[in-house]
Design an enzyme around this catalytic site. Sequence first.
Site, PDB file in Angstrom:
ATOM      1  N   THR A 124      -4.044  -6.619  -7.350  1.00  0.00           N
ATOM      2  CA  THR A 124      -4.693  -6.234  -6.082  1.00  0.00           C
ATOM      3  C   THR A 124      -5.738  -5.149  -6.324  1.00  0.00           C
ATOM      4  OG1 THR A 124      -4.277  -5.079  -3.992  1.00  0.00           O
ATOM      5  CG2 THR A 124      -2.705  -4.673  -5.737  1.00  0.00           C
ATOM      6  N   ASP A 125      -6.722  -5.090  -5.434  1.00  0.00           N
ATOM      7  CA  ASP A 125      -7.724  -4.012  -5.549  1.00  0.00           C
ATOM      8  C   ASP A 125      -7.094  -2.632  -5.329  1.00  0.00           C
ATOM      9  OD1 ASP A 125      -7.261  -4.266  -2.804  1.00  0.00           O
ATOM     10  OD2 ASP A 125      -9.380  -4.209  -2.224  1.00  0.00           O
ATOM     11  N   GLU A 126      -5.918  -2.602  -4.672  1.00  0.00           N
ATOM     12  CA  GLU A 126      -5.304  -1.298  -4.350  1.00  0.00           C
ATOM     13  C   GLU A 126      -4.921  -0.501  -5.592  1.00  0.00           C
ATOM     14  OE1 GLU A 126      -2.429  -1.033  -1.236  1.00  0.00           O
ATOM     15  OE2 GLU A 126      -3.407  -2.580  -0.077  1.00  0.00           O
ATOM     16  N   TYR A 151       3.526   0.955  -3.360  1.00  0.00           N
ATOM     17  CA  TYR A 151       3.198  -0.459  -3.626  1.00  0.00           C
ATOM     18  C   TYR A 151       2.121  -0.557  -4.702  1.00  0.00           C
ATOM     19  CZ  TYR A 151       0.484  -4.769  -3.037  1.00  0.00           C
ATOM     20  OH  TYR A 151      -0.229  -5.926  -3.277  1.00  0.00           O
ATOM     21  N   LYS A 155       2.137  -2.146  -8.586  1.00  0.00           N
ATOM     22  CA  LYS A 155       1.235  -3.204  -9.035  1.00  0.00           C
ATOM     23  C   LYS A 155       0.418  -2.736 -10.245  1.00  0.00           C
ATOM     24  CE  LYS A 155       0.540  -6.752  -7.246  1.00  0.00           C
ATOM     25  NZ  LYS A 155       1.178  -8.096  -7.419  1.00  0.00           N
ATOM     26  N   ASN A 250     -11.201  -1.261  10.554  1.00  0.00           N
ATOM     27  CA  ASN A 250     -10.024  -1.847  11.217  1.00  0.00           C
ATOM     28  C   ASN A 250     -10.242  -2.040  12.712  1.00  0.00           C
ATOM     29  OD1 ASN A 250      -8.662  -1.840   8.793  1.00  0.00           O
ATOM     30  ND2 ASN A 250      -7.528   0.059   9.218  1.00  0.00           N
TER      31      ASN A 250
HETATM   32  P1  NAD Z   1       4.079 -12.197   0.596  1.00  0.00           P
HETATM   33  O1  NAD Z   1       4.843 -10.958   0.858  1.00  0.00           O
HETATM   34  O2  NAD Z   1       3.593 -13.027   1.738  1.00  0.00           O
HETATM   35  O3  NAD Z   1       4.936 -13.178  -0.332  1.00  0.00           O
HETATM   36  C1  NAD Z   1       5.669 -12.731  -1.434  1.00  0.00           C
HETATM   37  C2  NAD Z   1       6.555 -13.878  -1.910  1.00  0.00           C
HETATM   38  O4  NAD Z   1       7.260 -13.436  -3.075  1.00  0.00           O
HETATM   39  C3  NAD Z   1       7.613 -14.293  -0.884  1.00  0.00           C
HETATM   40  O5  NAD Z   1       7.687 -15.700  -0.801  1.00  0.00           O
HETATM   41  C4  NAD Z   1       8.906 -13.715  -1.432  1.00  0.00           C
HETATM   42  O6  NAD Z   1      10.065 -14.456  -1.081  1.00  0.00           O
HETATM   43  C5  NAD Z   1       8.630 -13.762  -2.930  1.00  0.00           C
HETATM   44  N1  NAD Z   1       9.417 -12.767  -3.684  1.00  0.00           N
HETATM   45  C6  NAD Z   1       9.538 -11.433  -3.413  1.00  0.00           C
HETATM   46  N2  NAD Z   1      10.366 -10.851  -4.298  1.00  0.00           N
HETATM   47  C7  NAD Z   1      10.747 -11.826  -5.163  1.00  0.00           C
HETATM   48  C8  NAD Z   1      11.571 -11.854  -6.314  1.00  0.00           C
HETATM   49  N3  NAD Z   1      12.199 -10.744  -6.743  1.00  0.00           N
HETATM   50  N4  NAD Z   1      11.733 -13.015  -6.973  1.00  0.00           N
HETATM   51  C9  NAD Z   1      11.122 -14.159  -6.540  1.00  0.00           C
HETATM   52  N5  NAD Z   1      10.337 -14.200  -5.453  1.00  0.00           N
HETATM   53  C10 NAD Z   1      10.150 -13.045  -4.774  1.00  0.00           C
HETATM   54  O7  NAD Z   1       2.880 -11.761  -0.332  1.00  0.00           O
HETATM   55  P2  NAD Z   1       1.368 -12.274  -0.382  1.00  0.00           P
HETATM   56  O8  NAD Z   1       0.581 -11.543   0.623  1.00  0.00           O
HETATM   57  O9  NAD Z   1       1.363 -13.760  -0.404  1.00  0.00           O
HETATM   58  O10 NAD Z   1       0.939 -11.709  -1.809  1.00  0.00           O
HETATM   59  C11 NAD Z   1       1.141 -12.491  -2.988  1.00  0.00           C
HETATM   60  C12 NAD Z   1       0.643 -11.702  -4.183  1.00  0.00           C
HETATM   61  O11 NAD Z   1      -0.727 -11.393  -4.031  1.00  0.00           O
HETATM   62  C13 NAD Z   1       1.361 -10.367  -4.373  1.00  0.00           C
HETATM   63  O12 NAD Z   1       1.563 -10.186  -5.759  1.00  0.00           O
HETATM   64  C14 NAD Z   1       0.397  -9.340  -3.823  1.00  0.00           C
HETATM   65  O13 NAD Z   1       0.551  -8.111  -4.481  1.00  0.00           O
HETATM   66  C15 NAD Z   1      -0.935  -9.991  -4.160  1.00  0.00           C
HETATM   67  N6  NAD Z   1      -2.056  -9.664  -3.271  1.00  0.00           N
HETATM   68  C16 NAD Z   1      -1.918  -9.778  -1.916  1.00  0.00           C
HETATM   69  C17 NAD Z   1      -3.035  -9.542  -1.097  1.00  0.00           C
HETATM   70  C18 NAD Z   1      -2.947  -9.678   0.399  1.00  0.00           C
HETATM   71  O14 NAD Z   1      -3.904  -9.328   1.090  1.00  0.00           O
HETATM   72  N7  NAD Z   1      -1.863 -10.182   0.968  1.00  0.00           N
HETATM   73  C19 NAD Z   1      -4.252  -9.158  -1.682  1.00  0.00           C
HETATM   74  C20 NAD Z   1      -4.345  -9.042  -3.069  1.00  0.00           C
HETATM   75  C21 NAD Z   1      -3.244  -9.306  -3.853  1.00  0.00           C
HETATM   76  O1  DAU Z   2      -6.245  -4.849  -0.561  1.00  0.00           O
HETATM   77  C1  DAU Z   2      -5.252  -5.768  -0.916  1.00  0.00           C
HETATM   78  C2  DAU Z   2      -3.955  -5.432  -0.228  1.00  0.00           C
HETATM   79  O2  DAU Z   2      -4.154  -5.687   1.153  1.00  0.00           O
HETATM   80  C3  DAU Z   2      -2.766  -6.208  -0.760  1.00  0.00           C
HETATM   81  O3  DAU Z   2      -2.544  -5.841  -2.102  1.00  0.00           O
HETATM   82  C4  DAU Z   2      -1.508  -5.930   0.067  1.00  0.00           C
HETATM   83  O4  DAU Z   2      -0.451  -6.751  -0.375  1.00  0.00           O
HETATM   84  C5  DAU Z   2      -1.819  -6.229   1.506  1.00  0.00           C
HETATM   85  O5  DAU Z   2      -0.692  -5.905   2.306  1.00  0.00           O
HETATM   86  C6  DAU Z   2      -3.044  -5.455   1.981  1.00  0.00           C
HETATM   87  O6  DAU Z   2      -2.769  -4.026   2.062  1.00  0.00           O
HETATM   88  P1  DAU Z   2      -3.277  -3.145   3.309  1.00  0.00           P
HETATM   89  O7  DAU Z   2      -2.415  -1.959   3.417  1.00  0.00           O
HETATM   90  O8  DAU Z   2      -4.748  -2.945   3.244  1.00  0.00           O
HETATM   91  O9  DAU Z   2      -2.987  -4.207   4.480  1.00  0.00           O
HETATM   92  P2  DAU Z   2      -2.360  -4.065   5.952  1.00  0.00           P
HETATM   93  O10 DAU Z   2      -2.559  -5.393   6.622  1.00  0.00           O
HETATM   94  O11 DAU Z   2      -1.000  -3.499   5.934  1.00  0.00           O
HETATM   95  O12 DAU Z   2      -3.320  -3.001   6.640  1.00  0.00           O
HETATM   96  C7  DAU Z   2      -4.720  -3.231   6.737  1.00  0.00           C
HETATM   97  C8  DAU Z   2      -5.335  -2.008   7.400  1.00  0.00           C
HETATM   98  O13 DAU Z   2      -4.891  -1.962   8.759  1.00  0.00           O
HETATM   99  C9  DAU Z   2      -4.902  -0.695   6.786  1.00  0.00           C
HETATM  100  O14 DAU Z   2      -6.003   0.220   6.823  1.00  0.00           O
HETATM  101  C10 DAU Z   2      -3.785  -0.200   7.700  1.00  0.00           C
HETATM  102  C11 DAU Z   2      -4.200  -0.737   9.052  1.00  0.00           C
HETATM  103  N1  DAU Z   2      -3.085  -1.088   9.977  1.00  0.00           N
HETATM  104  C12 DAU Z   2      -2.095  -1.883   9.517  1.00  0.00           C
HETATM  105  C13 DAU Z   2      -1.028  -2.210  10.323  1.00  0.00           C
HETATM  106  C14 DAU Z   2       0.086  -3.101   9.821  1.00  0.00           C
HETATM  107  C15 DAU Z   2      -3.081  -0.598  11.278  1.00  0.00           C
HETATM  108  O15 DAU Z   2      -4.004   0.122  11.699  1.00  0.00           O
HETATM  109  N2  DAU Z   2      -2.030  -0.928  12.087  1.00  0.00           N
HETATM  110  C16 DAU Z   2      -0.985  -1.703  11.665  1.00  0.00           C
HETATM  111  O16 DAU Z   2      -0.042  -1.947  12.455  1.00  0.00           O
END
Ligand code: NAD
Ligand code: DAU
Length: 339
Positions: A124-126, A151, A155, A250
């Site tokens: 992730t970019d984070e 988190y 990562k 946001n």
């Molecule tokens: P998500 O939370 O929707 O899904 C995570 C999945 O992993 C779920 O199906 C869960 O059951 C499974 N899981 C969790 N712990 C596990 C374990 N111990 N063993 C096997 N399976 C397990 O997550 P997502 O948003 O789909 O993100 C997927 C990947 O992409 C993550 O690695 C996250 O860090 C990365 N990522 C997410 C975003 C985003 O915006 N959501 C952005 C960049 C990178």
């Molecule tokens: O940048 C990639 C990441 O983006 C991924 O690695 C993470 O898995 C994914 O969860 C996401 O992280 P963020 O913390 O950026 O996403 P989130 O949707 O939780 O929040 C997006 C922005 O919105 C952040 O600035 C916090 C704000 N927010 C979030 C929630 C849930 C609010 O203002 N209110 C809320 O209730």
Amino acid sequence: MKKIFITGGAGFIGSAFIHQILEESSDIEVINFDALTYAGNPENLKGLDETRHKFVKGDICDKDAVLNALPADAEAVFNFAAESHVDRSITSASEFVTTNVLGTQVLLDAARARNVKRFVHISTDEVMGSLPDESNLYFTELSPLKPNSPYAASKAAAEHFVRAARETFGLDTVITRCGNNYGPRQFPEKLIPLMIANAMNDEALPVYGDGRNVRDWIYVEDHARAIWLAFERGKSGEVYNIGARNEQFNIDVVKAILDLLGKPHSLIKFVADRLGHDRRYAIEAEKSETELGWKPQTDWEDGLRKTIRWYQENQDWVERIRNGAYRDYYKKMYGASLK
Ligand code: NAD
Ligand code: DAU
């Protein structure tokens, strides 16, 4: 048939990736290994070609379970499995260390033991921390790792183990770092689906702090396509940033959702800020564009419209989540009960 092993394939991005791969190719067989935590949802796998999709319920920290499920001739491991929500990592970090760090190491060892050809790690970019407000600075692949949340720290640690497996043992690895994804089937703890679900139910939309944090949004199918290209064309040992050059405040995202749903802005409620809240993410994706030949295909307005339509057409999916353990999570997190 080429076998690929996908972890976390019942989650948001992993399931989008599997749908795309099975629709766009006929010679790929997927082993989908997922623990089905609160974020994993078998409903996300509906409609897949079951002759080429094998689901295995298992934890990536369980070495024997991973070794049993991982075929010796696998073309690749795609590691999506993770605890993925920043707010949950602030409440309790240990699950993040276990799954995101230890789980990744278990997978790396298993990939070596099974002679897997390539290990694609979804990061992730984070991991690169936060950028200043409205600056012309961007995350590149050379940006230092400066994670701010538990988190992000987990990562970043995982990335180090992936790198170490390549440098020490010669495992072929590629790391992708993407920004904020949006699209169908995202668990409604994340900003966009939470706001859509609350707005559809005429509930308050909780915006953290001043609402002027910036995220760089990408439609999930564009991310999935980039991951596949990183597998096919990426250089071993390299990191690829993935982003659609789509920075949004946001508060503007939340207003756009309300406007598209025809709901009033008075539903917006500013609430206490997230601890250690990263201010701005912005990705320079030139390396992916030039080396992988990748470009995002979905623009922000279309992507947001498609996403909202999916939630409107799949209210059962949303309501099943909102009527489960999510209710308690929401109450603890936001101090308010869902209707
Ligand atoms: P998500 O939370 O929707 O899904 C995570 C999945 O992993 C779920 O199906 C869960 O059951 C499974 N899981 C969790 N712990 C596990 C374990 N111990 N063993 C096997 N399976 C397990 O997550 P997502 O948003 O789909 O993100 C997927 C990947 O992409 C993550 O690695 C996250 O860090 C990365 N990522 C997410 C975003 C985003 O915006 N959501 C952005 C960049 C990178
Ligand atoms: O940048 C990639 C990441 O983006 C991924 O690695 C993470 O898995 C994914 O969860 C996401 O992280 P963020 O913390 O950026 O996403 P989130 O949707 O939780 O929040 C997006 C922005 O919105 C952040 O600035 C916090 C704000 N927010 C979030 C929630 C849930 C609010 O203002 N209110 C809320 O209730």
